[in-house]
Design a protein around this motif. Sequence first.
Motif, PDB file in Angstrom:
ATOM      1  N   UNK A 125     -28.060 -29.520  43.383  1.00  0.00           N
ATOM      2  CA  UNK A 125     -27.169 -28.449  42.892  1.00  0.00           C
ATOM      3  C   UNK A 125     -27.425 -28.612  41.452  1.00  0.00           C
ATOM      4  N   UNK A 126     -28.067 -29.003  40.802  1.00  0.00           N
ATOM      5  CA  UNK A 126     -28.374 -29.144  39.283  1.00  0.00           C
ATOM      6  C   UNK A 126     -29.557 -28.414  39.139  1.00  0.00           C
ATOM      7  N   UNK A 127     -29.809 -27.750  38.151  1.00  0.00           N
ATOM      8  CA  UNK A 127     -31.070 -27.164  37.742  1.00  0.00           C
ATOM      9  C   UNK A 127     -32.104 -28.213  37.467  1.00  0.00           C
ATOM     10  N   UNK A 128     -33.282 -27.956  37.898  1.00  0.00           N
ATOM     11  CA  UNK A 128     -34.455 -28.935  37.721  1.00  0.00           C
ATOM     12  C   UNK A 128     -34.759 -29.354  36.399  1.00  0.00           C
ATOM     13  N   UNK A 129     -34.380 -28.382  35.268  1.00  0.00           N
ATOM     14  CA  UNK A 129     -35.130 -28.496  34.086  1.00  0.00           C
ATOM     15  C   UNK A 129     -33.918 -28.964  33.127  1.00  0.00           C
ATOM     16  N   UNK A 130     -32.823 -27.813  33.097  1.00  0.00           N
ATOM     17  CA  UNK A 130     -31.733 -28.119  32.084  1.00  0.00           C
ATOM     18  C   UNK A 130     -30.751 -29.089  32.633  1.00  0.00           C
ATOM     19  N   UNK A 131     -30.861 -29.505  34.018  1.00  0.00           N
ATOM     20  CA  UNK A 131     -30.045 -30.424  34.596  1.00  0.00           C
ATOM     21  C   UNK A 131     -28.442 -29.831  34.618  1.00  0.00           C
ATOM     22  N   UNK A 132     -28.141 -28.413  34.289  1.00  0.00           N
ATOM     23  CA  UNK A 132     -26.827 -28.089  34.241  1.00  0.00           C
ATOM     24  C   UNK A 132     -26.430 -27.750  35.865  1.00  0.00           C
ATOM     25  N   UNK A 133     -25.517 -27.922  36.330  1.00  0.00           N
ATOM     26  CA  UNK A 133     -25.101 -27.418  37.741  1.00  0.00           C
ATOM     27  C   UNK A 133     -25.279 -26.070  37.805  1.00  0.00           C
ATOM     28  N   UNK A 134     -26.034 -25.793  38.945  1.00  0.00           N
ATOM     29  CA  UNK A 134     -26.134 -24.189  39.278  1.00  0.00           C
ATOM     30  C   UNK A 134     -24.912 -23.589  39.735  1.00  0.00           C
ATOM     31  N   UNK A 135     -24.459 -22.568  39.412  1.00  0.00           N
ATOM     32  CA  UNK A 135     -23.346 -21.848  39.577  1.00  0.00           C
ATOM     33  C   UNK A 135     -23.481 -20.674  40.350  1.00  0.00           C
ATOM     34  N   UNK A 136     -23.081 -20.474  41.735  1.00  0.00           N
ATOM     35  CA  UNK A 136     -23.134 -19.403  42.654  1.00  0.00           C
ATOM     36  C   UNK A 136     -22.643 -18.037  41.958  1.00  0.00           C
ATOM     37  N   UNK A 137     -23.423 -17.027  42.444  1.00  0.00           N
ATOM     38  CA  UNK A 137     -22.949 -15.791  41.952  1.00  0.00           C
ATOM     39  C   UNK A 137     -21.962 -15.042  42.900  1.00  0.00           C
ATOM     40  N   UNK A 138     -21.962 -15.674  43.990  1.00  0.00           N
ATOM     41  CA  UNK A 138     -20.963 -15.176  45.216  1.00  0.00           C
ATOM     42  C   UNK A 138     -19.667 -15.856  45.024  1.00  0.00           C
ATOM     43  N   UNK A 139     -18.628 -15.145  45.596  1.00  0.00           N
ATOM     44  CA  UNK A 139     -17.226 -15.757  45.382  1.00  0.00           C
ATOM     45  C   UNK A 139     -16.815 -17.121  46.482  1.00  0.00           C
ATOM     46  N   UNK A 140     -15.920 -17.657  46.029  1.00  0.00           N
ATOM     47  CA  UNK A 140     -15.442 -18.644  46.904  1.00  0.00           C
ATOM     48  C   UNK A 140     -14.983 -18.316  48.270  1.00  0.00           C
ATOM     49  N   UNK A 141     -14.254 -17.066  48.127  1.00  0.00           N
ATOM     50  CA  UNK A 141     -13.767 -16.253  49.365  1.00  0.00           C
ATOM     51  C   UNK A 141     -15.057 -15.867  50.170  1.00  0.00           C
ATOM     52  N   UNK A 142     -16.244 -15.301  49.715  1.00  0.00           N
ATOM     53  CA  UNK A 142     -17.116 -15.055  50.514  1.00  0.00           C
ATOM     54  C   UNK A 142     -17.880 -16.273  51.196  1.00  0.00           C
ATOM     55  N   UNK A 143     -17.902 -17.348  50.356  1.00  0.00           N
ATOM     56  CA  UNK A 143     -18.289 -18.635  50.813  1.00  0.00           C
ATOM     57  C   UNK A 143     -17.501 -19.057  52.153  1.00  0.00           C
TER      58      UNK A 143
END
Length: 674
Positions: A125-143
């Motif tokens: 779940x962390x970007x392969x290069x920047x190592x920042x966590x990848x944030x979903x663009x969908x909502x928690x409610x949709x998840x």
Amino acid sequence: MKLLQFACVFLAVGFLNAGYAQQKKKAAKPSTFNHVVEEFADIKVLRYQVPGFEKLTLKEQKLVYYLTQAGTSGRDIMWDQNYKHNLRIRKALENIYVNYKGDKKSADWKKFTVYLKRVWFSNGIHHHYSSDKIKPEFSRAYFNQLLKATKTKLDANFADILFNDADAKKVNLDESKGFLAGSAVNFYDKGITVQEVEDFYRNMKSPDPAKPYSYGLNSKLVRNANGQLEEKVWKSGGMYGSAIDKIIYWLEKAKGVAENKKQGDALGLLIDFYKTGSLKTWDDYNIAWVQATEGNIDYINGFIEVYNDPLGYRGSQEGVVQIKDFDMSAKMEVVSKNAQWFEDNSPLMPEHKKANVVGISYKTVVVAGESADSSPSTPIGVNLPNADWIRDVYGSKSVSLGNIIDAYSKSGGKGKLLEFANDPEEIALAEKYGELGDKLHTALHEVVGHASGRINAGVGTPKETLKSYASTLEEGRADLVGLYYLYNPKLQELGLVDDWKKVGMESYDSYIRNGLMTQLVRLEIGANIEESHMRNRQWVSAWAFEKGQKDNVIEKITRNGKTYFNITNYEKLHALFGELLREVQRIKSEGDYEAGKSLVENYGVKVDQKLHAEVLERNKQFPAPPYSGFVNPVLVPKMDKKGNIISIQVTQPKSFAEQMLNYSKNFGFLPLDN
């Protein structure tokens, strides 16, 4: 040590003889192979061919197949190393993807699939290069709707991780945030401090101080019930044992079809290492592996690179299987044979030079399969082993991944060159010599760069002395060796180029352009540079820019509101690269932590925010994503009635998702908690 593919540099198979290259281009037939699989977010997924596989004997094909299976068997180790909840989260995401029966044309579903593909590409779940966590663009409610609709079980605490700010950075190199406290990578129990780690390993003494073990390479450091630190070793019967047993199974099959005794003996030692976890055996294996240079097949397998450990101890699982490219390897052998000349004529202090550079082998190879730390994002060149003392005594192997570079080249374009290059002369040099310069820099970086220089007697290993800065300083040092010799008539004397000055000029242009400007397309606005290779390209370029200001060696030009960098004096820039190389080698040889830290922090971390915003704006016209990676070919064995392999076919996966789901189904050997 690996050389990564980076933005805005034209990576292609460049023959060392320019005339020969032009003849080959004229004779080449148009390829119908489609290198592009798909694009999403900031990612382009490619595929690569395996030319020459059909010319191997059946025994050699079996060796390639078994080694590929061994590498892929360790894939989930990398996922768990990257973050302790990755496997659990991946299982939930994949269950949703496979079983969801709802509206798959909605914007939210498309956002979900892009998120899952980004997670697949980054092995977590962390970007392969920047190592920042990848944030979903969908909502928690949709998840939550997706979880319910597919009857997917995922504890709310784990679901929260996708959306909150916890564990935001896989590898944190900002000391103010705490190297361990700020890193989500699964190498240390929470609460363990940097000082505790250093004290723990300071008390470990190798039997021979001149041959230090790679302590920490194959273990997680934890706190036991008594509050004491101890290692959970990655081995059969230990942590990750269920996956390692599968690796061993395939390695034993590979050993049974080894091409020669040396290759078989090395595989035997690797098997013993996985069974015992012994670091002494790991050293013995690396010595045997580096000396096993005969044969058409080679491989990389084990806990190799330490970039993902903010303290530089622990190796990420990695697998690469490769077939020798005979034509290109013969051309590149001239670099290896002249390694001593390069060492003798380098600008290093005499006491930091090697008196006898030994055992460097260099091959251009055809990759047949990659896994874990090398897949989907892959290096273009590798130099191993990483232990300095083994390299000093026994030498090293360097490889250039020819078909990977070829795939990058055939999937790219030249729009960014036209946008960011300063003038028509710079563009013309890049178009004529860019391929050749890239290939030579890879060779010089890997063969001469990583193999050069020596550490003073009594000075600890770089991970002990230079700590979190060791990786970027080493990559920058190897880059500087390459840069120093790219502008040198020796290359023409050796028959590697037809115009050493123009090749050197183009290489300097492209390096400065990338290091000061175009690599910034990989960063979000306001971000610092964290990744070791990006850091080294900036600190090399920024240092040279600053030190050359008195003589205007590199001028910063603003034209029509756009920034360009123009080299006015290549001879003086060559001298500056030599001066910096001398200093960086001194830092490594003497273990000068403060000088290394100062160099990286002052030149390699902070970004010119105004220039960054400009570069991002100018880059908007180019739809191509800044990052690329690969699906792997699938080797399909055909069996006879007795279950014996009678042939092996190379096929391509239909899609990125197909391969990722196949890997999870057929190579998911680890439990969710390890």
